[in-house]
Design an enzyme around this catalytic site. Structure first.
Site, PDB file in Angstrom:
ATOM      1  N   LYS A 112     -10.075 -37.030  29.199  1.00  0.00           N
ATOM      2  CA  LYS A 112      -9.436 -37.211  27.888  1.00  0.00           C
ATOM      3  C   LYS A 112     -10.267 -38.095  26.959  1.00  0.00           C
ATOM      4  CE  LYS A 112      -4.768 -35.846  28.908  1.00  0.00           C
ATOM      5  NZ  LYS A 112      -3.347 -36.021  28.748  1.00  0.00           N
ATOM      6  N   LYS A 191      -5.694 -24.391  31.963  1.00  0.00           N
ATOM      7  CA  LYS A 191      -4.293 -24.698  32.237  1.00  0.00           C
ATOM      8  C   LYS A 191      -3.488 -24.503  30.950  1.00  0.00           C
ATOM      9  CE  LYS A 191      -1.767 -28.983  32.783  1.00  0.00           C
ATOM     10  NZ  LYS A 191      -1.839 -30.383  32.588  1.00  0.00           N
ATOM     11  N   LYS A 194       0.114 -28.043  26.162  1.00  0.00           N
ATOM     12  CA  LYS A 194       0.674 -28.213  24.808  1.00  0.00           C
ATOM     13  C   LYS A 194      -0.453 -28.393  23.803  1.00  0.00           C
ATOM     14  CE  LYS A 194       4.337 -31.009  26.752  1.00  0.00           C
ATOM     15  NZ  LYS A 194       3.519 -31.930  27.563  1.00  0.00           N
TER      16      LYS A 194
HETATM   17  N1  AQP Z   1       0.066 -25.279  33.038  1.00  0.00           N
HETATM   18  C1  AQP Z   1       0.852 -25.952  33.860  1.00  0.00           C
HETATM   19  N2  AQP Z   1       1.195 -25.415  35.048  1.00  0.00           N
HETATM   20  C2  AQP Z   1       2.017 -26.084  35.898  1.00  0.00           C
HETATM   21  N3  AQP Z   1       2.545 -27.305  35.626  1.00  0.00           N
HETATM   22  C3  AQP Z   1       2.223 -27.868  34.446  1.00  0.00           C
HETATM   23  N4  AQP Z   1       2.559 -29.047  33.882  1.00  0.00           N
HETATM   24  C4  AQP Z   1       1.964 -29.152  32.680  1.00  0.00           C
HETATM   25  N5  AQP Z   1       1.232 -28.045  32.439  1.00  0.00           N
HETATM   26  C5  AQP Z   1       1.368 -27.238  33.512  1.00  0.00           C
HETATM   27  C6  AQP Z   1       3.452 -30.042  34.472  1.00  0.00           C
HETATM   28  O1  AQP Z   1       4.459 -30.368  33.516  1.00  0.00           O
HETATM   29  C7  AQP Z   1       4.840 -31.724  33.717  1.00  0.00           C
HETATM   30  C8  AQP Z   1       4.921 -32.440  32.407  1.00  0.00           C
HETATM   31  O2  AQP Z   1       3.631 -32.457  31.835  1.00  0.00           O
HETATM   32  P1  AQP Z   1       3.231 -33.545  30.772  1.00  0.00           P
HETATM   33  O3  AQP Z   1       3.786 -33.196  29.473  1.00  0.00           O
HETATM   34  O4  AQP Z   1       3.634 -34.884  31.232  1.00  0.00           O
HETATM   35  O5  AQP Z   1       1.667 -33.582  30.795  1.00  0.00           O
HETATM   36  P2  AQP Z   1       0.570 -32.518  30.936  1.00  0.00           P
HETATM   37  O6  AQP Z   1       0.399 -32.072  32.338  1.00  0.00           O
HETATM   38  O7  AQP Z   1      -0.633 -33.127  30.292  1.00  0.00           O
HETATM   39  O8  AQP Z   1       1.142 -31.313  30.090  1.00  0.00           O
HETATM   40  P3  AQP Z   1       0.384 -30.520  28.986  1.00  0.00           P
HETATM   41  O9  AQP Z   1       1.253 -29.423  28.509  1.00  0.00           O
HETATM   42  O10 AQP Z   1      -0.973 -30.130  29.467  1.00  0.00           O
HETATM   43  O11 AQP Z   1       0.305 -31.597  27.823  1.00  0.00           O
HETATM   44  P4  AQP Z   1      -0.926 -32.133  27.001  1.00  0.00           P
HETATM   45  O12 AQP Z   1      -1.565 -30.942  26.353  1.00  0.00           O
HETATM   46  O13 AQP Z   1      -0.307 -33.059  25.984  1.00  0.00           O
HETATM   47  O14 AQP Z   1      -1.850 -32.863  27.939  1.00  0.00           O
HETATM   48  C9  AQP Z   1       3.852 -32.349  34.689  1.00  0.00           C
HETATM   49  O15 AQP Z   1       4.476 -32.506  35.960  1.00  0.00           O
HETATM   50  C10 AQP Z   1       2.734 -31.357  34.770  1.00  0.00           C
HETATM   51  O16 AQP Z   1       2.129 -31.320  36.052  1.00  0.00           O
END
Ligand code: AQP
Length: 330
Positions: A112, A191, A194
């Protein structure tokens, strides 16, 4: 029964990766009767730049998404992290026992922080706040995806360091509840995230989901209908595994490998399965959106319950560490 803690960042629309990978497991754990606390972790979202004016809406939308998955809010604590200031308070105490060298090895910080001219200290110490989130409720089981396993291991270390330093079993060592499923984005490579703009939102309409599914990548080597497909590398097939009945999944797998079903038809079946899965979620979300004050009230009740528990833990932490301000003297 375990004490479970997990969180989701209000960084954008909750998507099918979040839902299939994490939120569905939260519902399962809650239904199994574990003592569950789930948070919209807005303080974590502060670690990277964001538009302050958008944050309240993001927090609200994320809370609605979590509540609409079918969690029973009378049995589960759902709250917004910044409503319980003990998270950041405990993070300070933990940061004083957290080994700097270990923080420096966190791969997510490297990812990041990559290619940025300057990053805030919070991005570096983010795992300390995550440890505080978990240890504040003395959680014993933490649903974590593969990319967060290293942070959970760090939280376990921090718990050990704190207990050792103050010679008291203040914190149990939380165990991971591995979330093994990884949903890739509609671009097929990364992956679903968001922040990557490759998502299908959990609360997207049926028409929008279909539009996104139609354009979504499948097996890159299946260039013609006649070529057999490889379900094991196909993101659409991964999603079938979550929402489509097992007998149909087996049939689709065989038909894809025999080239007797095309990607379009396979996606149609997935769209139907998603519709069955998401219709009740969508209607719960619509009901919550129609009554925003009810959402606020639910989050308030959740925060009050969590604050009471958080204060108990902080009293134990301060007692163990010998911290006694004038206001906390008997
Ligand atoms: N693509 C994914 N497949 C399976 N699990 C996922 N999670 C996120 N993306 C996937 C799981 O969702 C939970 C909450 O995620 P988060 O919002 O705390 O953080 P993250 O993993 O960083 O989610 P994003 O969507 O990728 O957000 P950004 O883009 O802001 O970094 C977690 O348990 C995660 O494993």
């Amino acid at each position: 029964m375990a004490t479970v803690f997990s969180g989701i960042q209000p960084t954008g629309e909750v998507h099918l990766g979040n839902y299939m990978g994490a939120l569905r497991q939260w519902v399962k754990l809650a239904n199994e009767g574990h003592d569950c606390t789930f948070s919209v972790v807005d303080c974590h979202a502060f670690t990277l730049p964001y538009a302050a004016a958008d944050l309240p809406k993001r927090v609200f939308e994320t809370a609605v998404a979590v509540l609409s998955t079918g969690l029973d809010e009378s049995k589960v604590n759902i709250f917004v992290q910044s409503d319980v200031p003990e998270h950041t308070e405990l993070a300070w105490y933990l940061s004083c026992v957290a080994p700097m060298g270990e923080l420096g090895r966190m791969t997510q910080f490297k990812e990041k922080g990559e290619n940025k001219d300057s990053v805030g200290t919070g991005l570096f110490t983010y795992p300390v706040l995550m440890a505080a989130d978990i240890l504040l409720y003395r959680a014993t089981l933490v649903p974590v995806g593969h990319d967060q396993l290293q942070h959970l291991e760090f939280a376990r270390d921090v718990a050990r360091h704190f207990n050792h330093r103050f010679k008291r079993e203040v914190f149990p060592e939380p165990k991971p509840y591995p979330l093994t499923l990884r949903i890739r984005g509609t671009d097929g490579n990364e992956k679903m995230s968001k922040s990557r703009g490759n998502t299908i939102a959990m609360l997207d309409s049926q028409a929008t989901i279909w539009k996104k599914l139609k354009g979504a990548f499948t097996d890159p080597e299946r260039t013609t209908l006649e070529k057999p497909g490889r379900p094991s590398v196909c993101n659409i097939f991964t999603m079938h595994g979550v929402v489509t009945p097992a007998a149909t999944v087996t049939e689709i797998e065989a038909n894809c490998q025999n080239a007797t079903i095309g990607c379009g038809a396979c996606k149609k079946v997935l769209a139907e399965s998603l519709e069955t899965e998401l219709t009740p979620i969508r209607s719960r979300a619509a009901a919550l959106n129609a009554e925003p004050e009810r959402v606020t009230e639910l989050l308030k009740v959740g925060a009050e319950r969590c604050r009471a528990r958080a204060k108990e833990t902080m009293a134990i932490v301060k007692d163990a560490a010998g911290v006694r301000g004038a206001l906390s003297r008997p």
